[in-house]
Design a protein around this motif. Structure first.
Motif, PDB file in Angstrom:
ATOM      1  N   LYS A 277     -23.891 -18.201 -36.413  1.00  0.00           N
ATOM      2  CA  LYS A 277     -23.315 -17.275 -35.418  1.00  0.00           C
ATOM      3  C   LYS A 277     -21.797 -17.217 -35.506  1.00  0.00           C
ATOM      4  N   GLU A 278     -21.161 -18.348 -35.790  1.00  0.00           N
ATOM      5  CA  GLU A 278     -19.698 -18.401 -35.813  1.00  0.00           C
ATOM      6  C   GLU A 278     -19.119 -18.288 -37.227  1.00  0.00           C
ATOM      7  N   GLY A 279     -19.991 -18.334 -38.249  1.00  0.00           N
ATOM      8  CA  GLY A 279     -19.499 -18.290 -39.624  1.00  0.00           C
ATOM      9  C   GLY A 279     -18.742 -19.545 -40.006  1.00  0.00           C
ATOM     10  N   LEU A 280     -19.259 -20.708 -39.585  1.00  0.00           N
ATOM     11  CA  LEU A 280     -18.586 -21.982 -39.817  1.00  0.00           C
ATOM     12  C   LEU A 280     -19.274 -22.789 -40.903  1.00  0.00           C
ATOM     13  N   THR A 281     -18.543 -23.708 -41.517  1.00  0.00           N
ATOM     14  CA  THR A 281     -19.149 -24.707 -42.389  1.00  0.00           C
ATOM     15  C   THR A 281     -19.761 -25.793 -41.503  1.00  0.00           C
ATOM     16  N   PHE A 282     -20.516 -26.703 -42.115  1.00  0.00           N
ATOM     17  CA  PHE A 282     -21.106 -27.784 -41.331  1.00  0.00           C
ATOM     18  C   PHE A 282     -20.022 -28.632 -40.672  1.00  0.00           C
ATOM     19  N   GLY A 283     -18.992 -28.973 -41.429  1.00  0.00           N
ATOM     20  CA  GLY A 283     -17.916 -29.789 -40.870  1.00  0.00           C
ATOM     21  C   GLY A 283     -17.229 -29.104 -39.696  1.00  0.00           C
ATOM     22  N   GLU A 284     -17.011 -27.785 -39.798  1.00  0.00           N
ATOM     23  CA  GLU A 284     -16.386 -27.037 -38.710  1.00  0.00           C
ATOM     24  C   GLU A 284     -17.296 -26.983 -37.486  1.00  0.00           C
ATOM     25  N   ALA A 285     -18.597 -26.778 -37.734  1.00  0.00           N
ATOM     26  CA  ALA A 285     -19.552 -26.745 -36.623  1.00  0.00           C
ATOM     27  C   ALA A 285     -19.643 -28.111 -35.949  1.00  0.00           C
ATOM     28  N   LEU A 286     -19.564 -29.174 -36.755  1.00  0.00           N
ATOM     29  CA  LEU A 286     -19.599 -30.523 -36.192  1.00  0.00           C
ATOM     30  C   LEU A 286     -18.418 -30.748 -35.263  1.00  0.00           C
ATOM     31  N   ARG A 287     -17.230 -30.362 -35.698  1.00  0.00           N
ATOM     32  CA  ARG A 287     -16.053 -30.541 -34.856  1.00  0.00           C
ATOM     33  C   ARG A 287     -16.136 -29.674 -33.596  1.00  0.00           C
ATOM     34  N   PHE A 288     -16.639 -28.441 -33.754  1.00  0.00           N
ATOM     35  CA  PHE A 288     -16.773 -27.514 -32.622  1.00  0.00           C
ATOM     36  C   PHE A 288     -17.734 -28.079 -31.573  1.00  0.00           C
ATOM     37  N   LEU A 289     -18.897 -28.554 -32.019  1.00  0.00           N
ATOM     38  CA  LEU A 289     -19.907 -29.047 -31.088  1.00  0.00           C
ATOM     39  C   LEU A 289     -19.566 -30.433 -30.548  1.00  0.00           C
ATOM     40  N   ALA A 290     -18.825 -31.214 -31.336  1.00  0.00           N
ATOM     41  CA  ALA A 290     -18.402 -32.520 -30.848  1.00  0.00           C
ATOM     42  C   ALA A 290     -17.536 -32.377 -29.607  1.00  0.00           C
ATOM     43  N   GLY A 291     -16.699 -31.329 -29.583  1.00  0.00           N
ATOM     44  CA  GLY A 291     -15.882 -31.073 -28.404  1.00  0.00           C
ATOM     45  C   GLY A 291     -16.721 -30.786 -27.176  1.00  0.00           C
ATOM     46  N   LYS A 292     -17.803 -30.016 -27.354  1.00  0.00           N
ATOM     47  CA  LYS A 292     -18.695 -29.707 -26.236  1.00  0.00           C
ATOM     48  C   LYS A 292     -19.465 -30.943 -25.778  1.00  0.00           C
TER      49      LYS A 292
END
Length: 223
Positions: free
Chosen positions: A71-86
């Protein structure tokens, strides 16, 4: 526990996906119009119990990471950092090793899918499964295209096969293909036994999990 596992354990996939699209209850699951292709009837299903999603229209699916990546067009590492914040998970030591481990688990799942598919096509034990799929109108071409498989009614055949391919018991368990039973020593057993197997792929066509169908004659039985 890896940071990725910690993030997944602290997040509810339903709540994350609900931030992007409207969901409607459907039994124990939720349904929605898939945001990744045009459709008028909902074909995207989210399972709170399994913490996975799958679209039966475009065949995309996976876990909370794969949904956000798509949905966001992210790599796994980027998604990990994004969701870690949540999730409130601190990633001070994030490194490429996390991505390498995820790739290893994807390789494990891909190898398992090939094993299940070969079992469906060649094993005498899979004859009832082949007959059932034929009765449901699935041709060999469809089975091949979707890489549908069969998990024999065995406690450790898949585990032994994957170990012969140099995957560790930890790899197999983290990929969701085995479960541990504690005793004098921890032992691992196949998670899926005696089932028709349907691989779930992400946006990059990586197999990220499975859904399984018990044959009618085995419904109500354990395994």
């Amino acid at each position: 526990m890896s940071p990725a596992e910690e993030v997944k354990n602290k997040l509810d996939i339903v709540e994350i996906i609900r931030e992007y699209i409207s969901l409607k209850p459907s039994g124990r699951n939720f349904q929605a119009l898939c945001p990744f292709h045009n459709e008028k009837s909902p074909s995207l299903v989210i399972s709170p119990d399994k913490q996975i999603w799958h679209c039966f229209g475009c065949a995309k699916g996976g876990d909370v990471f794969t949904f956000v990546m798509e949905k966001e067009g992210l790599t796994f590492g980027e998604a990990l950092r994004f969701l870690a914040g949540k999730a409130g998970v601190n990633l001070p030591d994030y490194s490429p090793e996390l991505v390498s481990q995820k790739n290893r688990l994807l390789d494990c799942l891909d190898t398992a899918a090939a094993y299940y598919h070969r079992a469906l096509m060649e094993s005498p034990l899979a004859e009832p499964a082949r007959q059932y799929l034929a009765k449901r109108g699935l041709t060999e071409d469809v089975i091949e295209d979707w890489q549908i498989g069969f998990s024999p009614d065995s406690w450790d055949d898949l585990i032994n096969f994957l170990k012969s391919k140099k995957f560790t018991e930890r790899d197999i368990a983290e990929a969701g293909l085995s479960v541990a039973k504690a005793g004098a020593a921890v032992r691992y057993f196949n998670r899926f036994r005696g089932r028709i197997m349907f691989p779930i792929a992400d946006a990059n066509s990586n197999i990220v999990g499975f859904t399984a169908r018990v044959l009618p004659e085995r419904e109500g039985q354990d395994g």
